[in-house]
Design a protein around this motif. Structure first.
Motif, PDB file in Angstrom:
ATOM      1  N   LEU A  32       5.928  10.015   4.635  1.00 58.13           N
ATOM      2  CA  LEU A  32       4.834   9.301   4.037  1.00 58.13           C
ATOM      3  C   LEU A  32       5.294   7.799   4.211  1.00 58.13           C
ATOM      4  N   ARG A  33       6.650   7.480   3.997  1.00 57.98           N
ATOM      5  CA  ARG A  33       7.018   6.087   4.396  1.00 57.98           C
ATOM      6  C   ARG A  33       6.688   5.686   5.914  1.00 57.98           C
ATOM      7  N   THR A  34       7.208   6.505   6.667  1.00 58.85           N
ATOM      8  CA  THR A  34       7.149   6.190   8.190  1.00 58.85           C
ATOM      9  C   THR A  34       5.667   5.722   8.631  1.00 58.85           C
ATOM     10  N   ARG A  35       4.720   6.631   8.063  1.00 59.08           N
ATOM     11  CA  ARG A  35       3.582   6.544   8.206  1.00 59.08           C
ATOM     12  C   ARG A  35       2.641   5.509   7.390  1.00 59.08           C
ATOM     13  N   HIS A  39       1.705   2.445   1.263  1.00 56.88           N
ATOM     14  CA  HIS A  39       1.045   1.456   0.847  1.00 56.88           C
ATOM     15  C   HIS A  39      -0.187   1.680   0.058  1.00 56.88           C
ATOM     16  N   ASN A  40      -0.460   2.967   0.187  1.00 53.72           N
ATOM     17  CA  ASN A  40      -1.787   3.409  -0.538  1.00 53.72           C
ATOM     18  C   ASN A  40      -1.412   4.310  -1.560  1.00 53.72           C
ATOM     19  N   GLU A 158      -7.543   3.489   6.119  1.00 54.44           N
ATOM     20  CA  GLU A 158      -7.297   3.001   4.984  1.00 54.44           C
ATOM     21  C   GLU A 158      -6.937   1.608   4.731  1.00 54.44           C
ATOM     22  N   GLU A 159      -6.574   0.912   5.865  1.00 55.17           N
ATOM     23  CA  GLU A 159      -6.395  -0.559   5.914  1.00 55.17           C
ATOM     24  C   GLU A 159      -7.452  -1.235   6.030  1.00 55.17           C
ATOM     25  N   GLN A 160      -8.409  -0.872   6.990  1.00 50.27           N
ATOM     26  CA  GLN A 160      -9.877  -1.236   7.054  1.00 50.27           C
ATOM     27  C   GLN A 160     -10.383  -1.376   5.844  1.00 50.27           C
ATOM     28  N   TYR A 161     -10.372  -0.070   4.967  1.00 50.07           N
ATOM     29  CA  TYR A 161     -10.934   0.050   3.599  1.00 50.07           C
ATOM     30  C   TYR A 161     -10.520  -1.163   2.795  1.00 50.07           C
TER      31      TYR A 161
END
Length: 239
Positions: A32-35, A39-40, A158-161
């Motif tokens: 999860l951290r590597t990906r 952050h989400n 998710e970053e675009q959102y």
């Protein structure tokens, strides 16, 4: 609808990892951290173990084997069950398709904004604008890096959102600060007067709200009337 068994979004992330392949909790955390999913989704190692225990308790995942690497403690590898796969798919369908009323900290602060003097409110909103710009700059850099390195857009939606949300928030907050500063926001005049009276004349907010016409004029009294009985002392509901 309320989740029938587990509701922590970290549990959804754990199920997502185990749908891919069996993993032990440390591997789940690392994945999860590597990906960048931390952050989400709020992630810490202690809560991860609690979530794994809860998922196992509810039959959504199950231990498959234990591993020992060198002098490290044994690690239990978990796999998702058929019920866990069904829960993951149902949960994802619900989150994607159904809007949910969420109570954010900013919304709460805006609902109570009258308790802070207008000039201070505008200053704090301007501070938020700058912090939003910094965060948006960080997201922009991350998306640029992803594009340059050929990261499929699927993996950054998710970053675009998040970017779209922050851009909308920045625009709203900047406009609100400007309207307060210029007095273009209706009610700003008596809002400022309320705080001036409380600071300089020893008049309490309760005094002002109990008789706004006396302290702020008839127009302000009419504007405050929508607050209902509580704006006039709070006793009428029981009198």
């Amino acid at each position: 609808m309320a989740r029938r068994r587990v509701s922590n979004l970290l549990a959804l992330a754990v199920l997502s990892c185990l749908v891919e392949q069996p993993m032990h909790p440390y591997q789940i955390s690392t994945t999860l951290r590597t990906r960048g999913k931390d952050h989400n989704i709020k992630l810490n190692y202690g809560s991860l173990y609690s979530v794994v225990d809860s998922l196992a308790k509810h039959g959504l995942i199950e231990p498959k084997r234990t591993l020992r690497e060198g002098r490290r403690p044994e690690r239990t590898v978990y796999d998702v069950t058929a019920a866990g796969r069904a829960e993951f798919e149902d949960w994802m369908a619900e989150l994607i398709s159904t809007p949910v009323r969420e109570y954010t900290s900013l919304e709460a602060a805006l609902a109570l904004l009258g308790g802070v003097p207008p000039d201070e409110s505008a200053r704090l909103l301007r501070e938020r604008v700058e912090r939003l710009r910094i965060e948006l700059g960080s997201i922009d850099l991350g998306l640029e890096w992803a594009a340059e390195h050929g990261v499929p857009e699927l993996f950054v939606v998710e970053e675009q959102y998040r970017q779209a949300l922050l851009e909308a928030e920045l625009g709203f907050v900047a406009r609100l600060a400007e309207r307060i500063e210029t007095g273009d926001l209706p009610g700003t005049v008596w809002w400022r007067r309320m705080h001036e009276l409380a600071a300089d004349s020893g008049v309490t907010m309760a005094d002002i709200i109990a008789d706004p016409a006396k302290y702020l004029g008839d127009e302000a009294a009419q504007m405050l009337a929508f607050l209902g009985p509580g704006a006039e002392g709070g006793d009428s509901a029981t009198s």
